[in-house]
Scaffold this active site. Structure first.
Site, PDB file in Angstrom:
ATOM      1  N   CYS A   1       0.865  -1.172   0.000  1.00  0.00           N
ATOM      2  CA  CYS A   1       0.000   0.000   0.000  1.00  0.00           C
ATOM      3  C   CYS A   1       0.905   1.226   0.000  1.00  0.00           C
ATOM      4  O   CYS A   1       1.979   1.217  -0.594  1.00  0.00           O
ATOM      5  CB  CYS A   1      -0.958  -0.017   1.184  1.00  0.00           C
ATOM      6  SG  CYS A   1      -0.140  -0.126   2.791  1.00  0.00           S
TER       7      CYS A   1
ATOM      8  N   HIS B   1      34.601 -25.435  12.331  1.00  0.00           N
ATOM      9  CA  HIS B   1      35.183 -26.753  12.653  1.00  0.00           C
ATOM     10  C   HIS B   1      34.037 -27.740  12.852  1.00  0.00           C
ATOM     11  O   HIS B   1      33.393 -27.773  13.896  1.00  0.00           O
ATOM     12  CB  HIS B   1      36.034 -26.653  13.920  1.00  0.00           C
ATOM     13  CG  HIS B   1      36.943 -27.832  14.131  1.00  0.00           C
ATOM     14  ND1 HIS B   1      36.487 -29.050  14.544  1.00  0.00           N
ATOM     15  CD2 HIS B   1      38.290 -27.960  13.963  1.00  0.00           C
ATOM     16  CE1 HIS B   1      37.491 -29.884  14.650  1.00  0.00           C
ATOM     17  NE2 HIS B   1      38.614 -29.250  14.292  1.00  0.00           N
TER      18      HIS B   1
END
Length: 609
Positions: free
Chosen positions: A26, A531
């Site tokens: 809008c 890792h």
């Protein structure tokens, strides 16, 4: 940030392209229909630069971005394959009330610009004729009047198109139903309102349907249901002409016989009810409407009143419109008060930039979400001022005569104009004075606000999550090197998806031959180590499939390595994955996400330089 980047961030934070059923916009909001609202990261969206607020209302997930919403919407439609309101078939259903408000809102949204522009043109014509600069008998006046009146006169046609689109029916048949109510052969039957004609002997009470709203809403809603039924029962080869033909042959007569008169009576009943309240206590009605409009706008429900306003305008003027007009001007007064009182330059810039569109165009969402929701004590200032202004317009019976966005430029659209000027002037000055006298921020929040401003001036770098999974603190990692933060600060993730992506734009600086650990150095200098698993170097690369090589350039989101979570666990190794900033000493702070779970590309760490 470019509109393209801004749009990408919004799409990601609402849960990605696949989570979007449809999106429309809008004046200031992106209105999303999401398949799963739980996937949207509302806090991150609210913190995103350029987003004024996030509102969940009417079954919609609304992202308020301000007056440049059109540009952002265009970028979203370019980068994501998302449909319009009519395209969605799998969106969740809200309550009946929320669905009605949504249908009304989406039917009017495409027309708001035309309605407001035409209304302002009519207001300008009023000024020109009042000042004698233009004769009401001139050809120029009639041509410009045609431009200003057309969208209102033919409103049933336009609403037939937009409503049918929203309901998934043929929009041009919907528009034709509206056009039939204005076709000269039909309107020629009407000499006076209430005249009676007939359709195969059935009495037809005649009305003027120009500028009407409720009749076409009822007619097209029934048409959408009928069209679905006809498509199920008529052979596909005949549907192209037979479905529209039967729809028009059934719906148009039903509209003029039943739906139309009923819609007119509904509109008249609502208008009579409002007139009754205004007669009994125009002051009280005006105060309630003036104060309440701010809350309706906050929750995006204000478009639900547009049919009532337009119906009143078609019947001599809208008192509600005049009552609510005090609210936007009170909000503008608040912005001016903050502009005068604020010492912080960024706040002055914000309040000044929101003041101009409010005064000139009546668009106040930037004030609502940029100032009022930030400094909540100012809500009371606006409510008091708007209530007083609305009460004055209600007491003297002020009405809007055309559809406009309430602003300084739209003053000629209200009558009596003098009373309206006094009403909105008091609302504007009242909010400004209250802000100047009592301030806009709580003392308790002032220090926090200053700290926030100071923090915002620091350089930050955002690290997104390379994994999808459950967040764990480093202290829970069964490896003292990681748990003690000896390698650097960070966070751990228990992955649920066997894929790691790059958390930054940069270079793959390290990749172990086994594929279980990868280091990426960002363009801004952050060294990120991922890792995957603990002691998994002993797997010698089994169950890991690296996709990149050392020295290769990667973009945020590029896949680094695929791995088999279940195989790694079966081999006896935990898959908990530390994500470490190995050059932590370079940063003032490493801020972890507060979330319990995370998806790849979600915000994970913020590095403060």
């Amino acid at each position: 940030m470019s509109y393209n980047d801004f749009a990408k961030n919004i799409v990601d934070l609402v849960g990605g392209e696949k989570n979007i059923s449809n999106v429309v916009h809008c004046a200031t909001r992106l209105r999303f229909k999401l398949k799963d609202k739980g996937k949207a990261d509302k806090p991150a969206l609210q913190d995103l630069d350029g987003v004024l607020s996030v509102v969940e209302s009417g079954g919609q997930f609304q992202v308020v971005v301000g007056s440049h919403v059109g540009e952002v919407f265009k970028e979203i439609t370019k980068i994501a394959n998302v449909g319009s309101a009519a395209d969605s078939t799998d969106e969740p259903k809200g309550s009946i009330g929320s669905r009605i408000f949504e249908i009304i809102s989406r039917s009017f949204s495409p027309l708001i610009g035309a309605l407001a522009g035409a209304g302002m043109l009519k207001a300008v014509l009023t000024i020109l004729t009042m000042t004698g600069l233009l004769s009401a008998e001139s050809g120029t006046y009639f041509i410009l009047s045609a431009a200003g009146n057309a969208v209102f006169y033919f409103l049933p046609v336009f609403l037939g198109i937009t409503l049918a689109t929203k309901l998934g029916a043929n929009p041009y048949v919907g528009g034709t139903i509206g056009a039939a109510l204005l076709e000269p052969n039909f309107t020629g039957l009407l000499k006076e309102t209430g005249d009676v004609s007939n359709f195969f002997g059935i009495p037809v009470v005649l009305f003027d349907y120009s500028s009407s709203v409720f009749p076409i809403f009822i007619a097209v809603s029934i048409y959408a249901v009928l069209e679905k039924y006809l498509k199920k029962t008529i052979h596909k080869d005949l549907q192209m002409f037979l479905v529209p033909m039967l729809s028009l042959a059934i719906i148009v007569p039903l509209t003029v016989i039943a739906f139309g008169p009923f819609g007119v009576y509904v509109g008249n009943a609502i208008g009579a009810g409002i007139d009754f309240l205004s007669t009994k206590s125009g002051i009280l009605t005006g105060a309630v409407v003036g104060a309440g409009w701010t809350f309706l706008t906050l929750f995006g429900l204000h478009w639900g009143l547009v049919p009532i306003l337009l119906d009143q305008l078609a019947h001599g003027g809208s008192p509600i419109f005049a009552m609510l007009a005090a609210a936007p001007l009170a909000q503008a007064g608040l912005a001016l008060g903050v502009l005068i009182r604020a010492k912080d330059k960024s706040l002055k810039t914000l309040s000044g930039s929101t003041l101009i569109p409010a005064l000139l165009s009546g668009v106040t969402e930037p004030i609502l979400y940029g100032l009022m929701m930030r400094y909540k004590r100012t809500i009371l200032y606006v409510l008091i001022s708007a209530a007083v202004g609305g009460a004055i317009n209600g007491m003297f019976g002020t009405k809007a005569i055309v559809y406009v966005f309430p602003s300084v430029l739209s003053i000629p659209a209200f009558a009596p104009m003098g009373i309206h000027i006094i009403a909105i002037g008091i609302a504007f000055v009242g909010a400004m004075v209250l802000t100047l006298l009592f301030g806009y921020d709580d003392k308790k929040k002032k220090a926090a606000e200053e700290n926030k401003i100071e923090a915002s001036q620091m350089k930050k770098e955002s690290i997104v999550s390379p994994l999808t999974g459950v967040i764990k603190p480093l202290s829970e990692v069964d490896d003292q090197v990681f748990a003690s933060e000896a390698m650097g600060k960070g966070i751990a993730i228990e992955p649920t998806v066997g894929q790691a992506i790059s958390p930054v734009n940069g270079i793959v600086s390290t990749i172990f031959p086994t594929g279980h650990a990868i280091g990426v150095t960002s363009d801004d200098g952050a060294e990120v180590l991922i890792h995957i698993g603990i002691n998994t170097v002993q797997l010698e690369g089994k169950y890991y499939s690296p996709v990149v090589k050392q020295g290769e350039r990667v973009n945020q989101g590029d896949v680094l390595v695929n791995f088999d979570i279940e195989k790694i666990k079966e081999a006896g190794y935990p898959v908990i994955t530390p994500i470490i900033i190995t050059n932590t000493n370079r940063y003032v702070d490493v801020i972890e996400t507060g979330a319990e779970t995370v998806r790849a590309k979600d915000s994970l760490l913020t590095l403060v330089i």
